[in-house]
Design a protein around this motif. Structure first.
Motif, PDB file in Angstrom:
ATOM      1  N   ILE A 124       0.836  -1.202   0.000  1.00 31.05           N
ATOM      2  CA  ILE A 124       0.000   0.000   0.000  1.00 31.05           C
ATOM      3  C   ILE A 124       0.873   1.256   0.000  1.00 31.05           C
ATOM      4  N   ALA A 125       1.941   1.252   0.818  1.00 30.32           N
ATOM      5  CA  ALA A 125       2.828   2.413   0.893  1.00 30.32           C
ATOM      6  C   ALA A 125       3.508   2.676  -0.446  1.00 30.32           C
ATOM      7  N   LEU A 126       3.897   1.615  -1.136  1.00 30.35           N
ATOM      8  CA  LEU A 126       4.503   1.793  -2.461  1.00 30.35           C
ATOM      9  C   LEU A 126       3.513   2.438  -3.427  1.00 30.35           C
ATOM     10  N   GLY A 127       2.260   1.986  -3.378  1.00 32.53           N
ATOM     11  CA  GLY A 127       1.251   2.577  -4.250  1.00 32.53           C
ATOM     12  C   GLY A 127       0.999   4.042  -3.934  1.00 32.53           C
ATOM     13  N   LEU A 128       0.923   4.373  -2.654  1.00 34.48           N
ATOM     14  CA  LEU A 128       0.692   5.767  -2.267  1.00 34.48           C
ATOM     15  C   LEU A 128       1.877   6.654  -2.649  1.00 34.48           C
ATOM     16  N   ALA A 129       3.107   6.131  -2.440  1.00 33.71           N
ATOM     17  CA  ALA A 129       4.293   6.906  -2.795  1.00 33.71           C
ATOM     18  C   ALA A 129       4.374   7.129  -4.300  1.00 33.71           C
ATOM     19  N   TRP A 130       4.011   6.115  -5.066  1.00 30.44           N
ATOM     20  CA  TRP A 130       4.008   6.258  -6.526  1.00 30.44           C
ATOM     21  C   TRP A 130       2.977   7.300  -6.961  1.00 30.44           C
ATOM     22  N   GLN A 131       1.811   7.274  -6.332  1.00 30.27           N
ATOM     23  CA  GLN A 131       0.762   8.231  -6.661  1.00 30.27           C
ATOM     24  C   GLN A 131       1.186   9.658  -6.347  1.00 30.27           C
ATOM     25  N   ALA A 132       1.941   9.833  -5.251  1.00 32.73           N
ATOM     26  CA  ALA A 132       2.357  11.177  -4.840  1.00 32.73           C
ATOM     27  C   ALA A 132       3.629  11.642  -5.538  1.00 32.73           C
ATOM     28  N   SER A 133       4.300  10.756  -6.267  1.00 32.88           N
ATOM     29  CA  SER A 133       5.619  11.086  -6.820  1.00 32.88           C
ATOM     30  C   SER A 133       5.562  12.185  -7.879  1.00 32.88           C
ATOM     31  N   ASP A 134       4.402  12.392  -8.499  1.00 39.48           N
ATOM     32  CA  ASP A 134       4.290  13.454  -9.501  1.00 39.48           C
ATOM     33  C   ASP A 134       3.771  14.758  -8.914  1.00 39.48           C
ATOM     34  N   GLY A 135       3.698  14.832  -7.580  1.00 41.31           N
ATOM     35  CA  GLY A 135       3.232  16.043  -6.921  1.00 41.31           C
ATOM     36  C   GLY A 135       1.770  16.030  -6.539  1.00 41.31           C
ATOM     37  N   THR A 136       1.070  14.925  -6.818  1.00 41.06           N
ATOM     38  CA  THR A 136      -0.348  14.828  -6.483  1.00 41.06           C
ATOM     39  C   THR A 136      -0.546  14.830  -4.965  1.00 41.06           C
ATOM     40  N   VAL A 137      -1.491  15.599  -4.493  1.00 40.07           N
ATOM     41  CA  VAL A 137      -1.867  15.616  -3.076  1.00 40.07           C
ATOM     42  C   VAL A 137      -3.215  14.915  -2.950  1.00 40.07           C
ATOM     43  N   GLY A 197      -2.202  12.812   1.799  1.00 38.42           N
ATOM     44  CA  GLY A 197      -1.009  12.136   1.294  1.00 38.42           C
ATOM     45  C   GLY A 197      -0.288  12.986   0.275  1.00 38.42           C
ATOM     46  N   ASP A 198       0.932  13.411   0.590  1.00 42.37           N
ATOM     47  CA  ASP A 198       1.786  14.098  -0.369  1.00 42.37           C
ATOM     48  C   ASP A 198       3.127  13.389  -0.401  1.00 42.37           C
ATOM     49  N   ARG A 199       4.114  13.995  -1.032  1.00 45.30           N
ATOM     50  CA  ARG A 199       5.412  13.328  -1.134  1.00 45.30           C
ATOM     51  C   ARG A 199       6.005  13.013   0.236  1.00 45.30           C
ATOM     52  N   LEU A 200       5.932  13.969   1.154  1.00 44.70           N
ATOM     53  CA  LEU A 200       6.564  13.785   2.461  1.00 44.70           C
ATOM     54  C   LEU A 200       5.871  12.697   3.268  1.00 44.70           C
ATOM     55  N   SER A 201       4.570  12.768   3.397  1.00 50.29           N
ATOM     56  CA  SER A 201       3.864  11.804   4.241  1.00 50.29           C
ATOM     57  C   SER A 201       3.963  10.387   3.680  1.00 50.29           C
ATOM     58  N   THR A 202       3.842  10.231   2.375  1.00 50.00           N
ATOM     59  CA  THR A 202       3.928   8.887   1.800  1.00 50.00           C
ATOM     60  C   THR A 202       5.350   8.333   1.876  1.00 50.00           C
ATOM     61  N   MET A 241       7.429   8.903   4.380  1.00 49.23           N
ATOM     62  CA  MET A 241       7.590   8.439   5.759  1.00 49.23           C
ATOM     63  C   MET A 241       6.796   7.160   6.023  1.00 49.23           C
ATOM     64  N   VAL A 242       5.638   7.031   5.413  1.00 52.65           N
ATOM     65  CA  VAL A 242       4.851   5.798   5.541  1.00 52.65           C
ATOM     66  C   VAL A 242       5.608   4.623   4.934  1.00 52.65           C
ATOM     67  N   LEU A 243       6.200   4.824   3.766  1.00 49.89           N
ATOM     68  CA  LEU A 243       6.970   3.756   3.127  1.00 49.89           C
ATOM     69  C   LEU A 243       8.192   3.384   3.953  1.00 49.89           C
ATOM     70  N   LEU A 244       8.885   4.371   4.503  1.00 46.90           N
ATOM     71  CA  LEU A 244      10.047   4.102   5.354  1.00 46.90           C
ATOM     72  C   LEU A 244       9.635   3.297   6.578  1.00 46.90           C
ATOM     73  N   THR A 245       8.529   3.652   7.207  1.00 47.45           N
ATOM     74  CA  THR A 245       8.061   2.948   8.397  1.00 47.45           C
ATOM     75  C   THR A 245       7.699   1.510   8.082  1.00 47.45           C
ATOM     76  N   ALA A 246       6.987   1.294   6.981  1.00 48.30           N
ATOM     77  CA  ALA A 246       6.574  -0.061   6.611  1.00 48.30           C
ATOM     78  C   ALA A 246       7.780  -0.941   6.298  1.00 48.30           C
ATOM     79  N   THR A 247       8.764  -0.378   5.597  1.00 50.28           N
ATOM     80  CA  THR A 247       9.969  -1.152   5.267  1.00 50.28           C
ATOM     81  C   THR A 247      10.738  -1.523   6.524  1.00 50.28           C
ATOM     82  N   LEU A 248      10.935  -0.552   7.404  1.00 47.11           N
ATOM     83  CA  LEU A 248      11.618  -0.818   8.667  1.00 47.11           C
ATOM     84  C   LEU A 248      10.862  -1.861   9.485  1.00 47.11           C
ATOM     85  N   ALA A 249       9.536  -1.743   9.528  1.00 46.98           N
ATOM     86  CA  ALA A 249       8.717  -2.646  10.340  1.00 46.98           C
ATOM     87  C   ALA A 249       8.879  -4.090   9.897  1.00 46.98           C
TER      88      ALA A 249
END
Length: 522
Positions: free
Chosen positions: A44-57, A75-80, A82-90
């Motif tokens: 899910i985090a990968l999908g959200l980060a991909w969606q936000a990667s073009d600047g979409t909020v 969800g913007d670039r920053l929040s997604t 951090m979500v991806l970083l947390t999920a990977t670490l977890a």
């Protein structure tokens, strides 16, 4: 409105009670569902980060109530990121907890772990300050249980200190929220950004007080000097997987400062102009220095790692305090690096317990799996100390470049370079004592609250290797990640799309309309 944005919060919120109610006495089932949940989080985090990667909020309105009246997730670039970083670490930390058996040394580890993830994910995604406070409390309550997992007097004592300090921070947070609401009538961050900009410069006392209190609260969460006293004992005494997950906890404080002081109390806002720059940089430089001096003077390996976390947060806060687009991108780059490196070091310290009754930096018999463990420590120490070729070196170069044209350039260069040298000496001393200068002596007896050392499992090594592999990938793709951090920083300093997405949604129930309807009803 996409429903995927709330999935990182809802998923662990559903898994945790299921584990407690349906799999309380079945550790195997708990492990399966917990790992499956974290894997879904990553997807899910990968999908959200991909969606936000073009600047979409992206906006999610709970109950379809528009801001500022409803609860919103953004969800913007920053929040997604951090979500991806947390999920990977977890994922890697959870695998280590399973491989080392830490999850089976106490009750409800996996349920608390999921609640912890729920709080962290919510803190990164929420769009208003009150729910930031709520998610802070969720993650802190879960962390209290994880802190004292498996028991022990030293762990309980450190847990009480951790609880008291964070309760103080929570109390200040409530005071700050009350002051902000009294001054503006809202706690939604996008709405606040518009209202704070309209505050009369002659009536700034209340809003500046609230902004100062918020900065103090976030500094406590980020373990910034002189508010860092809770961290060394808490992280050193916590179970290794818990301490590794806590590597992201201090980053929640850094994230909150970046979010609030670029969106709400930005440098362009007259009523809070210069607020973050008056004491944040000196405190950050002192934090960096104290952290690395602690690395040099530590008498136990876990304490050494805890002080390295303080030093790394000092580095992050130095970059944030400069408060330019270049420095914020450097801070974001270093946040990812230091989270992975700190977590790896905590887990390596636990691996070192094999064959040892303690983690004192004194000569002792060789540890089990010394060659592989020492190699992992060598790589992780290089990363945390900021030596080439790993990402820590690149992060420090980005920070020094950001500080090049600032009035405090000399101080930043001096503290960063000298502290880096001190950390190299500290890590080299620890590595040589723990892994190289081992000698044949009788093992020392276990002290109160200490567990008997066990041979590490293959899964434990795979977990630590995964974190180190992520550091290597992060270095290999430094160009791409630097570009992403730069784009993220630009988005933060141009918050108009964020604000318009949150408060200018179609069909929005405006405050003026509500007031008019109330008057008509009277």
């Amino acid at each position: 409105m996409t429903h995927w944005l709330i999935a990182p919060v809802i998923l662990p919120a559903m898994l945790a009670p299921f584990i407690v109610l349906a799999a309380r006495y079945h550790i195997g089932i708990q492990r399966v569902f917990s790992v499956a949940g974290v894997l879904m989080q990553i997807a899910i985090a990968l999908g959200l980060a991909w969606q936000a990667s073009d600047g979409t909020v992206t906006l999610y309105q709970l109950g379809d109530w528009a801001a500022p009246f409803g609860i919103v997730l953004v969800g913007d670039r920053l929040s997604t990121l951090m979500v991806l970083l947390t999920a990977t670490l977890a994922l890697f930390v959870l695998l280590y907890a399973i491989g080392s058996g830490w999850d089976n040394r106490g009750r409800h580890f996996h349920a608390l772990y999921q609640f912890q993830l729920m709080g962290i994910m919510g803190a990164f995604l929420t769009g208003d300050l009150f729910n930031l406070f709520v998610f802070f409390e969720v993650l802190l309550i879960a962390s209290y249980g994880l802190m004292i997992h498996a028991g022990g007097k030293a762990r309980l004592k450190a847990g009480v200190q951790y609880v008291l300090f964070n309760l103080l921070g929570s109390t200040l947070f409530l005071f700050a929220l009350g002051a902000i609401y009294a001054e503006t009538g809202t706690l939604n961050m996008a709405d606040l950004a518009e209202r704070v900009a309209l505050v009369d410069p002659s009536e700034t006392v209340g809003i500046r007080l609230a902004a100062t209190l918020l900065l103090l609260v976030f500094a406590i969460k980020a373990a910034l000097v002189p508010l860092h006293f809770w961290l060394p004992s808490s992280y050193a005494e916590a179970p290794a997987p818990v301490a590794a997950l806590f590597a992201i906890m201090t980053k929640v404080g850094a994230y909150a400062i970046i979010r609030v002081y670029t969106l709400v109390f930005s440098p362009e806002v007259e009523v809070t102009a210069g607020l973050h720059g008056t004491w944040l940089l000196p405190a950050a430089l002192v934090s960096l220095a104290i952290g690395m001096i602690g690395v040099l003077g530590a008498k136990k390996l876990d304490r050494l790692v805890a002080y390295s976390v303080i030093g790394s947060m000092g580095m992050v806060m130095v970059a944030i305090s400069i408060f330019t687009q270049v420095s914020i991108s450097a801070a974001l780059y270093y946040i990812v690096h230091s989270t992975l490196a700190g977590a790896a070091l905590f887990l390596i310290a636990d691996l070192t317990r094999a064959g040892r009754a303690h983690l004192n930096l004194t000569l002792a018999p060789p540890i089990a799996g010394a060659a592989l463990t020492s190699a992992m420590f060598f790589v992780a120490a290089i990363a945390m100390a900021g030596l080439p070729p790993l990402s820590g070196f690149l992060g420090k170069l980005m920070l020094l470049n950001a500080a090049f044209e600032t009035p405090a350039m000399a101080w930043v260069f001096a503290v960063v370079l000298i502290s880096s040298l001190i950390s190299v000496v500290g890590f080299a001393r620890a590595g040589s004592v723990m892994y190289w200068k081992a000698k044949s002596v009788e093992p020392e007896p276990l002290q109160d609250g200490q567990e008997a050392p066990e041979a590490p499992s293959i899964l434990s090594y795979v977990s630590v290797g995964g974190l180190i592999g992520m550091l290597a990938l992060y270095t290999a793709f430094a160009g791409y990640t630097h570009d992403y951090m730069t784009a993220t920083s630009k988005q933060l300093f141009a918050p108009e799309p964020y604000i318009s997405t949150v408060v200018d949604t179609p069909g929005k129930l405006t405050r003026d309309k509500v007031t008019k309807e109330a008057k008509d009803a009277e």
